[in-house]
Design a protein around this motif. Structure first.
Motif, PDB file in Angstrom:
ATOM      1  N   LEU A 134       0.815  -1.212   0.000  1.00  0.00           N
ATOM      2  CA  LEU A 134       0.000   0.000   0.000  1.00  0.00           C
ATOM      3  C   LEU A 134       0.854   1.271   0.000  1.00  0.00           C
ATOM      4  N   GLY A 135       1.994   1.240   0.772  1.00  0.00           N
ATOM      5  CA  GLY A 135       2.867   2.417   0.787  1.00  0.00           C
ATOM      6  C   GLY A 135       3.411   2.737  -0.591  1.00  0.00           C
ATOM      7  N   GLY A 136       3.815   1.665  -1.311  1.00  0.00           N
ATOM      8  CA  GLY A 136       4.326   1.896  -2.664  1.00  0.00           C
ATOM      9  C   GLY A 136       3.256   2.430  -3.593  1.00  0.00           C
ATOM     10  N   VAL A 137       2.030   1.859  -3.483  1.00  0.00           N
ATOM     11  CA  VAL A 137       0.944   2.329  -4.350  1.00  0.00           C
ATOM     12  C   VAL A 137       0.593   3.784  -4.034  1.00  0.00           C
ATOM     13  N   PHE A 138       0.530   4.108  -2.735  1.00  0.00           N
ATOM     14  CA  PHE A 138       0.234   5.484  -2.327  1.00  0.00           C
ATOM     15  C   PHE A 138       1.229   6.481  -2.941  1.00  0.00           C
ATOM     16  N   LEU A 139       2.504   6.054  -3.054  1.00  0.00           N
ATOM     17  CA  LEU A 139       3.527   6.963  -3.583  1.00  0.00           C
ATOM     18  C   LEU A 139       3.574   6.946  -5.100  1.00  0.00           C
ATOM     19  N   LEU A 140       3.313   5.795  -5.717  1.00  0.00           N
ATOM     20  CA  LEU A 140       3.388   5.725  -7.177  1.00  0.00           C
ATOM     21  C   LEU A 140       2.288   6.546  -7.845  1.00  0.00           C
ATOM     22  N   ILE A 141       1.104   6.647  -7.200  1.00  0.00           N
ATOM     23  CA  ILE A 141      -0.006   7.394  -7.796  1.00  0.00           C
ATOM     24  C   ILE A 141       0.398   8.858  -8.051  1.00  0.00           C
ATOM     25  N   PRO A 142       0.851   9.654  -7.036  1.00  0.00           N
ATOM     26  CA  PRO A 142       1.253  11.048  -7.331  1.00  0.00           C
ATOM     27  C   PRO A 142       2.502  11.131  -8.197  1.00  0.00           C
ATOM     28  N   ALA A 143       3.395  10.113  -8.105  1.00  0.00           N
ATOM     29  CA  ALA A 143       4.597  10.144  -8.937  1.00  0.00           C
ATOM     30  C   ALA A 143       4.236  10.056 -10.415  1.00  0.00           C
ATOM     31  N   ILE A 144       3.339   9.109 -10.743  1.00  0.00           N
ATOM     32  CA  ILE A 144       2.930   8.960 -12.143  1.00  0.00           C
ATOM     33  C   ILE A 144       2.174  10.207 -12.613  1.00  0.00           C
ATOM     34  N   THR A 145       1.323  10.744 -11.748  1.00  0.00           N
ATOM     35  CA  THR A 145       0.551  11.941 -12.116  1.00  0.00           C
ATOM     36  C   THR A 145       1.475  13.123 -12.411  1.00  0.00           C
ATOM     37  N   THR A 146       2.474  13.334 -11.560  1.00  0.00           N
ATOM     38  CA  THR A 146       3.401  14.464 -11.760  1.00  0.00           C
ATOM     39  C   THR A 146       4.295  14.228 -12.970  1.00  0.00           C
ATOM     40  N   PHE A 147       4.746  13.005 -13.174  1.00  0.00           N
ATOM     41  CA  PHE A 147       5.635  12.707 -14.296  1.00  0.00           C
ATOM     42  C   PHE A 147       4.923  12.925 -15.634  1.00  0.00           C
TER      43      PHE A 147
END
Length: 707
Positions: free
Chosen positions: A128-141
């Protein structure tokens, strides 16, 4: 175990290094900088994993809060990157952080209640921690936009840092599922990538790039849309895990339900913000449309004005050509009026709206010397009157050089721009006519100046002819003159006159002032001296008679004359001297080298009854006598100033050096005088009469008369 401990220690050191990168660069909200947040995240991650290696159960449990901090700080760092490009809503940062913390807290609480024997992190926290972080990372990228220069460079730095952060997030997610060696390798790769990204991006700022409002809103709208989509993906994945994987532990199931609850609320709020942003974008587009309409109206107005300007351009070019043609012509006072008539005709024919034009040359009291007129005066509605005036000369006022050039014109009224252009045309006409008048005056002045120069050259030649150039040679005496006027002609008078076989008169005089007036008086002295010498040969009487003869003219012109008269008596071989306010002569012999202390008298023309003293100087030994005007001792710049005693010293040295060369002594003295005169800056007329004499009874010069 050792390699893992080394990796976690390295992560802590890298975290400290990344944190120190921003010190000295930012002073405002340093804690919300991406480097600071990720540095703390790495520090807590390494510390938590080191604690998890301990065999003590309560120490292992401390790693859970450290894990909380790691994911929280990395989440905040991604939000900080979003703030760097767009004004990211603060409530999303707070909500996502609260969601992460509440979800992790629920997982930990359930995990501890269900699995009391294990102190390690639950597996679901990694996922869950990884998913929580990947969501804004992909959005910003995925954020796009138009940029150039420094803005493009910063965007590339953002993408590199997001990519490095994503690699680290993937590394944290695979930890429970890969062996130790693979974990260590993945950790080293992710840490190296983070170091490289932070090293290449030292200047990431939080100020969003300046860009138009509509473009900013459009980019933000796309960002909010992707953000809502990624949160929906998170909800779908969470629901799929709950329904499709029944073997998930209770702590994981509870955490997923919490994430779904908070995520649903987050989607609702995001959709609401999206709708508000759509309304703002539409309003911005409406404002932009109005601006475009206004701009089009202004453009049409500018095009109309440009059309009018282009219509006047041809007339303006014709007027300029006409002006240049007149400038090329040779204009005199005789042809100036004709040229003005031609200019007025050209202007009247080229300006379409012009119905009347009058140009006149006027005096200061508005008296008209000359005028050129075209058309008829019409005073009715729709007619605009122009009146302009320009000064030709501030002091002169005559028909040849008037005080003013005045213009009066009647023009059909049109738009303001055309009116201003036509006014500039009229001003151009005034300037041209003024230039014509000034050109005529300058040409006349040049003719007068050339005539004056020729007259001065003639006066210079005449005065030069009156100055004796040939050397006077007698039995025991000879004389030579040196004359250098300050201007073309000078006010010095130098002469030697053979009166008879016994007497020879030497005169040096200086008329007050410079230039032509002084030279005219100096020429008059020559005639007066010759008239006086017909009746008197004594120097004192000569001065008295000259004063009586010239006093009336000198008093009228407020001038005076200083004079030194020296009469050589060949029979007694002596000099008779008398002076009227003139500098005392230099007397240089083998034993006497001094300034002759002759009694002085006032200059000629200062008193009608002046008397002068006669003094006699026997020539017992050979030497020199220098009679001169004050221009000799006053010439030269201050550092080259030659006073009378300095001249006496220098001439004495010449006499000592060349005294035995009796024939060449005078040549050396004359050369020295010319050298010193040229060295300095002459400020007055300079005249010197050099008299070389021999001792009594000594005859070295042949008998001769004045040429």
């Amino acid at each position: 175990m050792i390699l893992e401990a080394f990796l976690y220690g390295l992560e802590m050191l890298v975290g400290i290094w990344i944190m120190t990168r921003i010190y000295g660069r930012y002073s405002v909200r340093r804690w919300y900088h991406v480097s600071f947040l990720q540095g703390i995240g790495l520090l807590t991650w390494g510390l938590g994993n080191l604690l998890a290696q301990s065999s003590v159960a309560w120490v292992q449990k401390i790693c859970m809060p450290a894990c909380f901090f790691t994911y929280t700080f990395f989440l905040l760092s991604l939000h900080a990157l979003q703030h760097a490009t767009l004004a990211y809503e603060s409530w999303k940062t707070v909500w996502d952080s609260v969601t992460l913390i509440v979800t992790f807290t629920a997982i930990v609480v359930v995990h501890e209640l269900a699995y009391t024997s294990s102190g390690h992190l639950p597996v679901m926290m990694h996922i869950l921690g990884g998913v929580f972080l990947l969501i804004p990372a992909i959005t910003t990228f995925a954020q796009k936009g138009q940029a150039s220069g420094q803005a493009m460079k910063e965007r590339k730095q953002h993408r590199t840092l997001i990519l490095a952060t994503s690699v680290f997030i993937v590394y944290t997610m695979i930890i429970p599922f890969v062996p130790s060696v693979a974990r260590i390798a993945a950790g080293v790769i992710s840490i190296a990538f983070l170091i490289l990204a932070h090293y290449r991006a030292p200047g990431i700022s939080r100020a969003r790039m300046e860009q138009p409002e509509y473009r900013y809103l459009f980019q933000k709208l796309n960002f909010v849309k992707r953000d809502a989509f990624m949160v929906q993906v998170l909800l779908i994945l969470s629901g799929a895990l709950l329904l499709g994987v029944p073997a998930i532990p209770e702590d994981g199931q509870f955490g997923l339900w919490v994430a779904i609850l908070f995520g649903s609320i987050r989607v609702y709020l995001t959709i609401r913000d999206h709708q508000l942003l759509v309304n703002q974008t539409l309003m911005s587009a409406t404002r932009l449309e109005h601006q475009l309409i206004e701009q089009l109206a202004l453009t049409q107005q500018s095009n109309q004005q440009l059309t009018q300007v282009l219509g006047l351009k041809q007339n303006y070019e014709h007027l300029l050509v006409a002006s240049n043609q007149q400038r090329l012509k040779k204009v005199t006072y005789e042809t100036m009026q004709q040229v003005i008539e031609e200019l007025v005709e050209t202007w009247y024919s080229k300006l379409d709206n012009l119905v009347y034009l009058r140009l006149s040359l006027e005096s200061s009291d508005r008296r008209v010397y000359f005028q050129a007129e075209r058309g008829k005066r019409r005073e009715w509605a729709g007619i605009h009157q122009f009146q302009e005036q320009i000064v030709v000369h501030e002091t002169l006022d005559s028909g040849l050089t008037p005080r003013f050039v005045t213009l009066e014109a009647f023009v059909k009224e049109d738009d303001c721009l055309k009116k201003e252009l036509e006014q500039s045309f009229f001003q151009l006409l005034l300037v041209n006519v003024r230039d014509l008048a000034l050109r005529c005056r300058h040409q006349h002045q040049e003719l007068e100046l050339r005539f004056m120069e020729s007259e001065m050259e003639l006066a210079k030649r005449i005065q030069s002819m009156l100055v004796p150039k040939e050397q006077l040679t007698l039995k025991s005496l000879r004389a030579r003159s040196v004359y250098a006027p300050f201007t073309y002609v000078g006010g010095d008078y130098i002469d030697y006159i053979r009166v008879d076989e016994r007497y020879t008169c030497f005169i040096v005089a200086d008329v007050s002032g410079h230039g032509l007036p002084a030279s005219l008086l100096a020429a008059g002295i020559r005639t007066a001296v010759r008239a006086v010498l017909q009746k008197s040969i004594s120097p004192d009487e000569v001065l008295e008679r000259l004063n009586q003869l010239l006093f009336e003219d000198l008093s009228k012109t407020r001038t005076y004359i200083t004079m030194l008269v020296c009469m050589y008596d060949a029979q007694e071989h002596a000099l008779l001297l008398s002076r009227a306010g003139h500098p005392q002569p230099l007397y240089l012999t083998a034993t006497q080298r001094t300034v002759l202390p002759l009694a002085g008298g006032i200059g000629l023309g200062l008193s009608p009854d002046s008397t002068y003293k006669l003094e006699k100087v026997p020539l017992k030994e050979a030497g020199l006598l220098l009679m001169y005007t004050d221009g000799l001792v006053e010439s030269g710049r201050k550092e080259l100033y030659r006073c009378l005693h300095t001249w006496q010293h220098d001439l004495t040295q010449i006499l000592d050096r060349y005294g035995k060369e009796k024939e060449a002594t005078m040549d050396h003295v004359e050369t020295y005088i010319w050298e010193k005169t040229r060295e300095g800056q002459q400020t007055d007329d300079m005249s010197v009469l050099i008299i070389q004499f021999q001792s009594a009874g000594e005859q070295l010069f042949a008998d001769a008369d004045v040429s």
